[in-house]
Design an enzyme around this catalytic site. Structure first.
Site, mmCIF file in Angstrom:
data_model
loop_
_atom_site.group_PDB
_atom_site.id
_atom_site.type_symbol
_atom_site.label_atom_id
_atom_site.label_comp_id
_atom_site.label_asym_id
_atom_site.label_seq_id
_atom_site.Cartn_x
_atom_site.Cartn_y
_atom_site.Cartn_z
ATOM 1 N N ASN A 205 0.825 -1.205 0.000
ATOM 2 C CA ASN A 205 0.000 0.000 0.000
ATOM 3 C C ASN A 205 0.860 1.256 0.000
ATOM 4 O OD1 ASN A 205 -2.361 -1.491 0.103
ATOM 5 N ND2 ASN A 205 -2.725 -1.153 2.278
ATOM 6 N N ARG B 107 -10.691 -4.170 -14.354
ATOM 7 C CA ARG B 107 -9.524 -4.979 -14.005
ATOM 8 C C ARG B 107 -9.908 -6.442 -14.172
ATOM 9 N NH1 ARG B 107 -5.875 -1.563 -11.401
ATOM 10 N NH2 ARG B 107 -6.821 0.174 -10.253
ATOM 11 N N ARG C 135 -5.149 1.934 -13.428
ATOM 12 C CA ARG C 135 -3.782 2.123 -12.961
ATOM 13 C C ARG C 135 -3.131 0.814 -12.533
ATOM 14 N NH1 ARG C 135 -4.106 6.311 -9.028
ATOM 15 N NH2 ARG C 135 -3.549 7.850 -10.601
ATOM 16 N N HIS D 132 -15.306 3.238 -14.888
ATOM 17 C CA HIS D 132 -15.090 2.473 -13.663
ATOM 18 C C HIS D 132 -16.328 1.682 -13.255
ATOM 19 C CE1 HIS D 132 -14.323 2.187 -9.162
ATOM 20 N NE2 HIS D 132 -13.209 1.706 -9.663
ATOM 21 N N TYR E 217 -12.096 -9.599 -2.028
ATOM 22 C CA TYR E 217 -12.780 -8.309 -1.908
ATOM 23 C C TYR E 217 -14.244 -8.537 -1.561
ATOM 24 C CZ TYR E 217 -8.904 -5.832 -4.226
ATOM 25 O OH TYR E 217 -7.689 -5.283 -4.560
ATOM 26 N N ARG F 232 -13.624 2.515 4.494
ATOM 27 C CA ARG F 232 -12.438 1.681 4.659
ATOM 28 C C ARG F 232 -11.166 2.521 4.731
ATOM 29 N NH1 ARG F 232 -11.549 -0.752 -0.179
ATOM 30 N NH2 ARG F 232 -9.520 0.138 -0.584
ATOM 31 N N HIS G 25 -15.080 -3.475 0.156
ATOM 32 C CA HIS G 25 -14.975 -2.788 -1.129
ATOM 33 C C HIS G 25 -16.316 -2.296 -1.661
ATOM 34 C CE1 HIS G 25 -13.983 -2.670 -5.596
ATOM 35 N NE2 HIS G 25 -12.972 -2.000 -5.084
#
EC number: 2.7.4.1
Length: 736
Positions: free
Chosen positions: A88, A419, A449, A479, A512, A608, A636
């Site tokens: 992270n 993703r 990214r 997204h 997730y 979160r 998530h």
């Protein structure tokens, strides 16, 4: 009206619910046009009413570190949290710190969201990051490493090995390590080498035994080899040595005829954030491929060194890398603890969380005949809400797409891909559908990214199979998590839709926490059809019935709902706002929540990561509660719930409350229509906000505290509780 009176956790506030408002209530074009966010009441709000977003992110990573420090967790899971913290922090430096530094250097930096000068903000970040990295090193050295040793897994040093063990490791070094090492000298004939980002290196000072001249050499620790090498041992204890430790004790083999004077580990972080300038004539794939090559050569932004590095070596690195003293992180322990992910290969299930096998959602479970369920028939009966990873991705999302690819009645499939995993069965289903002659549209966001290269590969594979691949809108990332299947039934076309909060990625779906809604509601189908047409064609301008879509309408829609709760509270009606997100940063949304709180609305935020919202503003945030839950799974999902005077309105979707999500991305929230689904999410929120649930509480000064467990009455683990609740469900025999 039907009332729901399911039991709530002790201390939770009960709201008997009427039937939810009709699916399109409050979402009509007329009302939306009448609402102007700039005409909200001009309540007195203090000037300093936000937490610094970057420091709040570091506070989030501190909570991850606290999980590693928690002695009640299994030992290998604690090591994994240390690795997550390190990973992270790497991304934080590569993106957030790099972006801030770049804006300062170009003169484009603006004051932060709390009014701090950019250079002062960078100093604040550096000070906090230094403290966190020292705490991280201490957690490994004095907590996790000893705990692993007590459990029978020892990370040892070369000095602690026997001669026989050293000889055995020497053979391994010669056979497996030495051939791939590439020492690079620095002298008048050899310039200082390029140091790749995030690579672990040894800085070596050597002396020529013949001439007496001292030189410098750099040796990269091979990233393709295991970071921890098992020490051959006949005992029950598993012993490992770090790869760099093994290499450091065989440097004489690399520099024959030279005297090795000293060696030290170092690691460089580079700016790996980038922006691709787009125009309508540019080939986005080619631009991204070129930018990915340039990314490798981004400017340095952090240099990590071991605390025993001598001044001569450090001065050389600072000079050659053109880095400042502030960007040097001297650490009392091994560098790059992402390597602890390597311990996942150790076969010690007793040192991990108990295994959990996701169940199949009740609606998708096979009947008495045990035949493969008909996914479309199940969705046609009623909306289906699936909660991952407690409920299986494979038997829901993946099965939905697999059946669509095989079904001769399916005419078209449309899907967004943000993703995907390297061996994605989701992508394969789209390929199979295209090869079967169906019309398939895949909107692949190649600008996701750190997944750009992977997404480029899949985009080209999809194109070769005949899938219509588009890359979204100019200037916007796509997204949203959407899939639409058009099926012919009795001469008519029927829409089957999936709107989720997480990516179409089978691997991350096991780690997730996310929700996904399957529905055959014609209105959702029409909304998605129109949205996909706009994504593959021109800019988004239309309004929708059961969706809130960014960048044009989502923030406005949420502000309208929050303001309605404010007005209901002022009128003495029931009012409450509940929001679950990864990040809460957007100032307009935060200010709307402050105004609602001032009017008496109960505001509950479950976040979160970053939270710029404050709870320590007397008279402003008195009715706001903020909780954070971290654990086995990464929380998530995004949920937005409004009491609406007892006719609840609840959305799920892809959007966080950040500028990029609301202004620079295509995001979508879908309105839930089934009262049982609405109640399920409210029950989940009740549990998250209950004082008896293990969580972090946001308090004064932005401090996050985790109440200490009473050994006799331990706090409830929400994720464990959810796991048990989902597993206990039984197939419903009634057809709604």
């Amino acid at each position: 009206m039907t009332e729901f009176t399911k039991p709530s956790p002790v201390g939770a506030k009960m709201y008997p619910m009427r039937e939810p408002a009709p699916a399109d209530a409050g979402l009509g074009d007329a009302e939306d046009d009448d609402f102007d966010a700039h005409e909200l009441p001009d309540a007195e709000l203090p000037a300093h009413r936000y937490h610094d977003r970057e420091l709040s992110w570091l506070a989030f990573n501190r909570r991850v570190l606290e999980l590693a420090e928690d002695a009640s967790l299994p030992e290998l899971e604690r090591a994994n949290f240390l690795a997550i913290f390190a990973s992270n922090l790497d991304e934080f430096f590569m993106v957030r710190v790099a972006g801030l530094k770049r804006r300062i250097l170009t003169g484009l930096a603006m004051p932060t969201n709390v009014g701090r000068a950019p250079s002062d903000a960078l100093a604040d970040i550096s000070a906090e990051a230094h403290a966190l990295q020292l705490r991280h090193a201490d957690a490994w050295t004095h907590r996790v490493r000893p705990a692993l040793a007590d459990a029978g897994i020892e990370i040892t040093e070369w000095a602690d090995l026997t001669d026989a063990e050293r000889d055995s490791l020497g053979e391994y070094f010669q056979a497996q390590v030495f051939p791939v090492l590439m020492p690079l000298a620095v002298d008048p004939a050899h310039p200082f080498p390029y140091i790749s980002g995030l690579s672990l290196n040894l800085a070596i000072r050597i002396r020529n035994a013949r001439t007496g001249r001292q030189d410098f050499a750099r040796l990269k620790v091979p990233p393709m080899l295991p970071r921890f090498i098992e020490v051959p041992s006949a005992g029950e204890i598993l012993r490992f040595i770090r790869l760099e430790e093994l290499i450091a004790n065989h440097l004489d083999d690399l520099f024959p005829g030279m005297e090795v004077l000293d060696h030290h580990a170092f690691r460089l972080t580079r700016n790996e954030d980038f922006d691709v300038e787009e125009d309508e004539s540019e080939n986005l794939i080619q631009a991204l491929e070129a930018e990915l090559l340039r990314r490798r050569f981004g400017p340095p932004i952090r240099l990590e060194i071991t605390d025993d590095m001598d001044d001569v070596t450090l001065e050389l690195l600072i000079k050659e890398l053109d880095i400042t003293d502030q960007e040097v992180y001297r650490l009392p322990g091994p560098l790059d603890l992402r390597g602890l992910f390597d311990l996942a290969r150790i076969d010690r299930p007793d040192l991990r969380y108990p295994p959990h096998l996701p169940t199949t959602a009740v609606a998708f479970q096979p009947g008495d005949s045990n035949e493969r369920p008909d996914i479309f028939k199940a969705i046609g009966r009623a909306d289906v809400l699936v909660h991952h990873p407690y409920e299986s991705f494979a038997t829901s999302v993946q099965a939905f797409l697999d059946q669509a690819a095989r079904d001769p009645h399916v005419l078209a499939i449309k899907q967004t891909l943000y993703r995907t995993s390297g061996d994605s069965p989701v992508v394969q289903a789209l390929i199979d559908a295209a090869e079967a002659g169906k019309s398939v549209l895949a909107l692949v966001e190649v600008k996701a990214r750190f997944d750009e290269a992977n997404n480029i590969v899949w985009a080209r594979k999809l194109e070769k199979a005949g899938v219509h691949v588009v890359y979204g809108l100019v200037g916007l990332k796509t997204h949203c998590k959407l899939a639409l299947v058009i099926r012919e039934e009795d001469g008519e076309l029927r829409h089957y839709s999936h709107v989720g909060t997480g990516n179409y990625n089978p691997k991350t779906s096991r780690m997730y926490e996310d929700f996904g809604l399957f529905t055959a509601d014609p209105q959702v189908g029409k909304d998605l059809t129109r949205l996909f047409n706009e994504l593959s064609g021109y800019a988004i301008e239309k309004k929708f019935k059961r969706l809130l879509v960014a960048p044009l309408h989502l923030r406005k829609g949420l502000l309208r709902h929050i303001d309605r709760e404010r007005r209901n509270a002022e009128a003495g009606k029931r009012a409450r706002v509940r929001i679950k997100v990864n990040s809460m940063v957007d100032e307009q949304v935060i200010d709307a929540l402050y105004r609602a709180s001032m009017a008496g609305v109960e505001v509950e935020v479950w976040v979160r990561g970053i939270c710029s919202l404050r709870v320590d503003l007397p008279g402003v945030s008195d009715n706001i509660t903020v909780r954070s839950i971290l654990g086995r799974y990464l929380e998530h999902s995004r949920i937005f719930a409004f009491e609406n005077d007892g006719a609840p309105i609840v959305y799920i979707g892809s959007a966080d409350m950040m500028h990029r999500n609301l202004d620079r991305r295509v995001e979508a929230l879908v309105r839930l229509a089934d009262p049982e689904h609405i109640q399920e999410l409210h029950d989940l929120f009740d549990l998250a906000m209950d004082e008896g649930t293990s969580s972090w509480h946001l308090g004064e000064g932005g401090a996050w505290t985790r109440p200490v467990d009473d050994p006799e009455h331990p706090r409830l683990d929400l994720q464990d509780s959810r796991m048990l609740a989902v597993q206990s469900r039984r197939r419903k025999r009634t057809v709604r």
